[in-house]
Write an enzyme that holds these catalytic residues in place. Sequence first.
Site, PDB file in Angstrom:
ATOM      1  N   SER A 178      25.643  41.383  96.740  1.00 44.52           N
ATOM      2  CA  SER A 178      26.366  41.952  95.579  1.00 44.52           C
ATOM      3  C   SER A 178      28.057  42.070  95.872  1.00 44.52           C
ATOM      4  O   SER A 178      28.705  42.400  94.926  1.00 44.52           O
ATOM      5  CB  SER A 178      26.064  43.616  95.379  1.00 44.52           C
ATOM      6  OG  SER A 178      24.884  43.916  95.932  1.00 44.52           O
ATOM      7  N   HIS A 200      23.581  36.206  92.128  1.00 39.60           N
ATOM      8  CA  HIS A 200      23.601  37.759  92.040  1.00 39.60           C
ATOM      9  C   HIS A 200      23.005  38.143  90.642  1.00 39.60           C
ATOM     10  O   HIS A 200      23.801  38.081  89.723  1.00 39.60           O
ATOM     11  CB  HIS A 200      24.935  38.076  92.136  1.00 39.60           C
ATOM     12  CG  HIS A 200      25.348  39.494  92.117  1.00 39.60           C
ATOM     13  ND1 HIS A 200      26.541  40.209  91.794  1.00 39.60           N
ATOM     14  CD2 HIS A 200      24.469  40.643  92.539  1.00 39.60           C
ATOM     15  CE1 HIS A 200      26.377  41.706  91.872  1.00 39.60           C
ATOM     16  NE2 HIS A 200      25.293  41.656  92.480  1.00 39.60           N
ATOM     17  N   GLU A 234      25.520  36.046  88.340  1.00 37.27           N
ATOM     18  CA  GLU A 234      26.750  35.901  88.626  1.00 37.27           C
ATOM     19  C   GLU A 234      26.604  34.598  89.853  1.00 37.27           C
ATOM     20  O   GLU A 234      25.978  34.848  90.932  1.00 37.27           O
ATOM     21  CB  GLU A 234      27.596  36.870  89.240  1.00 37.27           C
ATOM     22  CG  GLU A 234      28.920  36.970  89.402  1.00 37.27           C
ATOM     23  CD  GLU A 234      29.663  38.483  89.694  1.00 37.27           C
ATOM     24  OE1 GLU A 234      28.825  39.110  90.407  1.00 37.27           O
ATOM     25  OE2 GLU A 234      30.596  38.729  89.298  1.00 37.27           O
ATOM     26  N   ASN A 242      31.084  43.541  90.568  1.00 41.93           N
ATOM     27  CA  ASN A 242      31.172  44.931  91.396  1.00 41.93           C
ATOM     28  C   ASN A 242      32.794  45.187  91.650  1.00 41.93           C
ATOM     29  O   ASN A 242      33.216  46.539  92.081  1.00 41.93           O
ATOM     30  CB  ASN A 242      30.421  44.827  92.777  1.00 41.93           C
ATOM     31  CG  ASN A 242      29.084  45.122  92.662  1.00 41.93           C
ATOM     32  OD1 ASN A 242      28.498  46.018  91.656  1.00 41.93           O
ATOM     33  ND2 ASN A 242      28.137  44.224  92.803  1.00 41.93           N
TER      34      ASN A 242
END
Length: 286
Positions: A120, A142, A154, A192
């Site tokens: 992440s 991701h 991602e 994130n």
Amino acid sequence: MVDVKKVAVIGAGTMGSGIALVAASSGYDVLLVDVSEDQLAAAQKYHAKISARSVEKERITQEESDAALARIVTCTDMTGLNDVDWVVEAATEQVDLKKKIFQEMASHARDDVVLATNTSSISITDLASAVPEAEDRVIGMHFFNPVPVMKLVEVIKGRATSETTTARTIALSESMGKTPIPANDFAGFVSNRVLMPLINEAFFAWEDGVADPEAIDGIMTLGCNFPMGPLRLADHIGLDVCRDIMLVMHAGLDQEKYLPCPRLVELVDAGRLGNKSGQGVYEYGN
Ligand code: 3HC
């Protein structure tokens, strides 16, 4: 479909079990690896539950559900990686652990196999440095939680990731019904970097007494049209995961603003990890 028949997923936690189910439902044979038998059993239970729900909703037939579940084989070591065509690592968000796993993945898998990571937040280039012989085949893939529902993958290239690896990752993601979007290799990537400070700030708002969790989540849900408030989302992601991502961003981007809120750290230290442990910001029973 890409030239892949069998996918290995390393780690049968929330993300790994979701990735395994989506891969199997997309027609791939899956080897799901975890050192914990309990974790593998929990993943199988989750797969059965989500598949039964899809049958009930008439999205798939009982036969399709049975076939998808039968495509998933579990194992507690990585020896079976010698006959897979793709590997996705989805272990705990800790750099040293992931590097060790990458070395083991590279030692078992054929030398044409992509070694993807569902990290992440950790730098792909840093993870790839653990396997210099395979650097061009390491890439960030991701997924988002819950994996069967969320459409995004991602895709993050490391310094040495080849164009072939990137193109194949995009094709595999699409074949699994996902929408791949690229991001560059900075701690936390895009998702994130933007999401976690928001969640962390919600913990500060709670800690400072701006409002209680229900009110914070209610305000963000009704006021910003979020599907769930940031504190409930933190429980859903895992409070330990949220803390670890903040720490990776703090180390990687070297700014105070990425330090995890003390209230978040306290809950993790108390074993309140969110939905998966039955308690987090909220109580979930069993
Ligand atoms: N696994 C599989 N399916 C699930 C699920 C799960 N864990 N949780 C919910 N679903 C399914 C339900 O079965 C239901 O399907 P249906 O169409 O058959 O009814 C559908 O999702 C909707 O669920 P519910 O009706 O129970 O509840 P909601 O409408 O509130 O949706 C939600 C639940 C999809 C989780 C929604 O609240 C949501 O989108 N929340 C935000 C999720 C999010 O932001 N995820 C990203 C987290 S960040 C991340 O993963 C990155 C990482 O690096 C930290």
